[in-house]
Design a protein around this motif. Sequence first.
Motif, PDB file in Angstrom:
ATOM      1  N   TYR A  34       0.835  -1.203   0.000  1.00  0.00           N
ATOM      2  CA  TYR A  34       0.000   0.000   0.000  1.00  0.00           C
ATOM      3  C   TYR A  34       0.876   1.262   0.000  1.00  0.00           C
ATOM      4  CZ  TYR A  34      -4.034  -2.945   1.042  1.00  0.00           C
ATOM      5  OH  TYR A  34      -5.022  -3.890   0.986  1.00  0.00           O
ATOM      6  N   PHE A  35       0.460   2.252  -0.879  1.00  0.00           N
ATOM      7  CA  PHE A  35       1.175   3.534  -0.961  1.00  0.00           C
ATOM      8  C   PHE A  35       0.180   4.677  -0.776  1.00  0.00           C
ATOM      9  CE2 PHE A  35       3.874   0.629  -3.327  1.00  0.00           C
ATOM     10  CZ  PHE A  35       5.135   0.945  -2.860  1.00  0.00           C
ATOM     11  N   ASN A  36       0.610   5.700  -0.054  1.00  0.00           N
ATOM     12  CA  ASN A  36      -0.185   6.927   0.096  1.00  0.00           C
ATOM     13  C   ASN A  36       0.175   7.910  -1.019  1.00  0.00           C
ATOM     14  OD1 ASN A  36      -1.528   6.111   2.447  1.00  0.00           O
ATOM     15  ND2 ASN A  36       0.152   6.824   3.750  1.00  0.00           N
ATOM     16  N   GLU A  37      -0.861   8.480  -1.651  1.00  0.00           N
ATOM     17  CA  GLU A  37      -0.640   9.450  -2.738  1.00  0.00           C
ATOM     18  C   GLU A  37      -0.927  10.867  -2.230  1.00  0.00           C
ATOM     19  OE1 GLU A  37      -1.990   9.558  -7.313  1.00  0.00           O
ATOM     20  OE2 GLU A  37      -3.593  10.014  -5.888  1.00  0.00           O
ATOM     21  N   ASP A  38      -0.009  11.769  -2.561  1.00  0.00           N
ATOM     22  CA  ASP A  38      -0.221  13.190  -2.256  1.00  0.00           C
ATOM     23  C   ASP A  38      -0.748  13.852  -3.535  1.00  0.00           C
ATOM     24  OD1 ASP A  38      -0.188  15.805  -1.512  1.00  0.00           O
ATOM     25  OD2 ASP A  38       1.840  15.780  -0.661  1.00  0.00           O
ATOM     26  N   ALA A  39      -2.078  14.000  -3.629  1.00  0.00           N
ATOM     27  CA  ALA A  39      -2.716  14.485  -4.867  1.00  0.00           C
ATOM     28  C   ALA A  39      -2.338  15.925  -5.194  1.00  0.00           C
ATOM     29  CB  ALA A  39      -4.237  14.359  -4.739  1.00  0.00           C
ATOM     30  N   ALA A  40      -1.966  16.698  -4.208  1.00  0.00           N
ATOM     31  CA  ALA A  40      -1.672  18.125  -4.436  1.00  0.00           C
ATOM     32  C   ALA A  40      -0.391  18.321  -5.226  1.00  0.00           C
ATOM     33  CB  ALA A  40      -1.574  18.848  -3.092  1.00  0.00           C
ATOM     34  N   ILE A  41       0.481  17.331  -5.231  1.00  0.00           N
ATOM     35  CA  ILE A  41       1.786  17.502  -5.887  1.00  0.00           C
ATOM     36  C   ILE A  41       1.640  17.624  -7.393  1.00  0.00           C
ATOM     37  CG2 ILE A  41       3.940  16.291  -6.412  1.00  0.00           C
ATOM     38  CD1 ILE A  41       4.050  15.458  -3.503  1.00  0.00           C
ATOM     39  N   GLU A  42       0.746  16.819  -8.013  1.00  0.00           N
ATOM     40  CA  GLU A  42       0.576  16.876  -9.471  1.00  0.00           C
ATOM     41  C   GLU A  42       0.126  18.279  -9.900  1.00  0.00           C
ATOM     42  OE1 GLU A  42      -1.821  14.659 -13.116  1.00  0.00           O
ATOM     43  OE2 GLU A  42      -2.034  13.928 -11.048  1.00  0.00           O
ATOM     44  N   LYS A  43      -0.852  18.866  -9.184  1.00  0.00           N
ATOM     45  CA  LYS A  43      -1.334  20.215  -9.520  1.00  0.00           C
ATOM     46  C   LYS A  43      -0.222  21.255  -9.315  1.00  0.00           C
ATOM     47  CE  LYS A  43      -5.141  23.410  -8.562  1.00  0.00           C
ATOM     48  NZ  LYS A  43      -4.308  24.580  -8.578  1.00  0.00           N
ATOM     49  N   LYS A  44       0.548  21.051  -8.242  1.00  0.00           N
ATOM     50  CA  LYS A  44       1.646  21.974  -7.955  1.00  0.00           C
ATOM     51  C   LYS A  44       2.677  21.957  -9.074  1.00  0.00           C
ATOM     52  CE  LYS A  44       5.470  22.502  -4.692  1.00  0.00           C
ATOM     53  NZ  LYS A  44       6.148  21.911  -3.504  1.00  0.00           N
ATOM     54  N   VAL A  45       3.013  20.737  -9.564  1.00  0.00           N
ATOM     55  CA  VAL A  45       3.993  20.607 -10.654  1.00  0.00           C
ATOM     56  C   VAL A  45       3.446  21.222 -11.936  1.00  0.00           C
ATOM     57  CG1 VAL A  45       5.210  18.943 -12.110  1.00  0.00           C
ATOM     58  CG2 VAL A  45       5.097  18.599  -9.624  1.00  0.00           C
ATOM     59  N   ALA A  46       2.129  21.012 -12.212  1.00  0.00           N
ATOM     60  CA  ALA A  46       1.520  21.570 -13.429  1.00  0.00           C
ATOM     61  C   ALA A  46       1.546  23.101 -13.395  1.00  0.00           C
ATOM     62  CB  ALA A  46       0.085  21.057 -13.556  1.00  0.00           C
ATOM     63  N   ASP A  47       1.240  23.674 -12.248  1.00  0.00           N
ATOM     64  CA  ASP A  47       1.260  25.139 -12.119  1.00  0.00           C
ATOM     65  C   ASP A  47       2.666  25.692 -12.318  1.00  0.00           C
ATOM     66  OD1 ASP A  47      -1.423  25.072 -11.610  1.00  0.00           O
ATOM     67  OD2 ASP A  47      -1.219  25.205  -9.413  1.00  0.00           O
TER      68      ASP A  47
END
Length: 682
Positions: free
Chosen positions: A82-95
């Motif tokens: 099991y892995f925890n995903e930090d969803a905010a990172i993808e948006k941060k990288v896109a911005d």
Amino acid sequence: MQDITNKLYKNHSLIYKGLLFVCTTFLIVYLFPKSGKFKYNFEKGKPWQSENLYAPFNFAVKKSDEEIAAEKQNIIDHSIVYFNEDAAIEKKVADLFNVEFKKTFSDSLPKSTLVNIYNTGNKIISELYHFGILNEDYNYPDDRVAVILEGQVKKHNTQFSNLIKQDEVKSSIVKLLSEHNLDDYETMFVSLFFDLVEPNLTLNESFTNKALKDDLDKISYSRGSVEKETLIISKGEVIEGDKYQILQSLKAEFESQVWTKSNYNWILFAYTLLVSLALLMLLLFLRKYRLDIFENNTKVTFIFFNIFLMVLLTTLVVNYNSKFIYVVPICILPLVLKAFFDARLGMFAHVITVLLLGSIVPNSYEYMFLQIIAGIVTILTVSELYKRANLFISVAQITLIYIIAYFAFFVIHEGSVDTINWETFIWFILCGLATLFVQPLIYAYEKIFGLVSDVSLLELSDTNSKLLKELSNVAPGTFHHSLSVANLAESCASEIGANAMLVRVGALYHDIGKMKSPTYFTENQTTGINPHEELSPKESAKIIVDHIINGIEIARKYNLPDRVMDFIRTHHGTSSVYYFYMKEKELNDTAERMDFCYPGPRPFSKETAILMMCDSVEAASKSLNNPTSIKIDSFVESIINKQIEEDQFLNANITFKEIESIKKVLKHKLANIYHLRIEYPE
């Protein structure tokens, strides 16, 4: 009430032994396994020797240890991660990409090219974070199932190979650029994303471990079951495969099932009977053949303590891991008992202990055979324990016997040596090394129980010891007399098989009481003045007799063992100071012989009896004028026969045959001392 108190006091020794017997029995029973014991013995690959066996009750067929281990390993190898995903990172990288894109790529490029580059960049971000980027390199197989969690909610499943490691980011970017014909911008893209990309997946250890534990807990330790009255195996059938596993399952079920209180009590009662019977045999042996030990509570306690200690050590090892069972140095027991007592008692106690251990150890027949054989070898080979080389040689022989006997058993059971477990031989070697611990153990026992071994006797026989040095300075004549008696007594003891070392030490110290008033004894009178001329016969006799009491006081002051003090007490027995008695009788016809007797007791062992004979003969031999072989023979006979007539040896376990052998040794030694030739008959 007074009568009861008197009876209790009179029988306090027997009461103590009874309490010791009961306590030892219950302590040993407490260590024993409290379940029933499977009554059939069987071995894999061997025919079933008993009658047809039917299932006595319903039971499950357990899987073998190998099967369970393989199943566990399979679960471990395929458990979900099991892995925890930090969803905010993808948006941060896109911005950040939107901001940095304008700074990195020039406006001079064609608009269509810029759009293509921009869209490709967003697609790269989407591809990288579709499954996610790991925060570190985890060592999992590529086909392992990975579950991505968003918060505590499952987002999706994938294979571990789809998760991007940090060192794979560059290759993923290069691949996407190649697909969109943007190879010319590889360096710029890689440089840009190197600063932007962040990992968004971290391992959730608690979820992963819990999932693994849940899967392991679901393992079934059995495969199928056997109904009551089902035929398990027929007589003569070879025990292998499923038959062996079913028998193992029946044995484990029988020994681990929950017993009723009634069953439990019966088992305890049966174990108590067996243990008490074994210990009772030991007490009866002591009562019949070793009465002096039986009557000494300290020695009986010492023997029972050592037996209990061996049972305790073996139980602890079996409970930890039974494969180490042969590391326990059981042969220390006969070694210790032989050092303090004798070989026969050591062997008897060893056999009793091994029989008790048969209820604790696996493969009890093999274990008991090996230990009894090793005990016999210990008794036969270990002699003169105070010589270090002897102990090392004996331990090597014991270890060799263990190895040979185990090898023979293994070949009998398996029919070949292909599968022999060489590791077991290491346990035998460790057992041999542990047996060497007997030397410091004997020293500790001497201090705790006040016993004396041959090792201590060797130390006491050193004429440079403080007490013997003092004796040689204060009473040199007595010291020389003691040395002569020691040599005579040692030879006599060796002749009849008595403890030569003990009697030598006893002889060296038997006259230390003369140090209180050395000049009152003829061997120390060098000036020609005899202080007895100024005393009455009674006073002189008292001084002579008091050297026994004085000797005991000095011995206690120097902490001499009781076994050595026994020689001081008994070397004159209850005999009289005959010279002064006759002198008093000349002055007074009513003189009492008892006033001129030593306090005793009489000798009560072979060794103390030998010392009495040698002491009297050596002291009296100084008065011989012009000694000849005939004179010496007559002289020795008269002195020892007089002691026999006075019943001085009545309490000693010495035979007339042994006394005759002692006479021969004394005659021969005195003849050598006076440099006489043997007079052969014409």
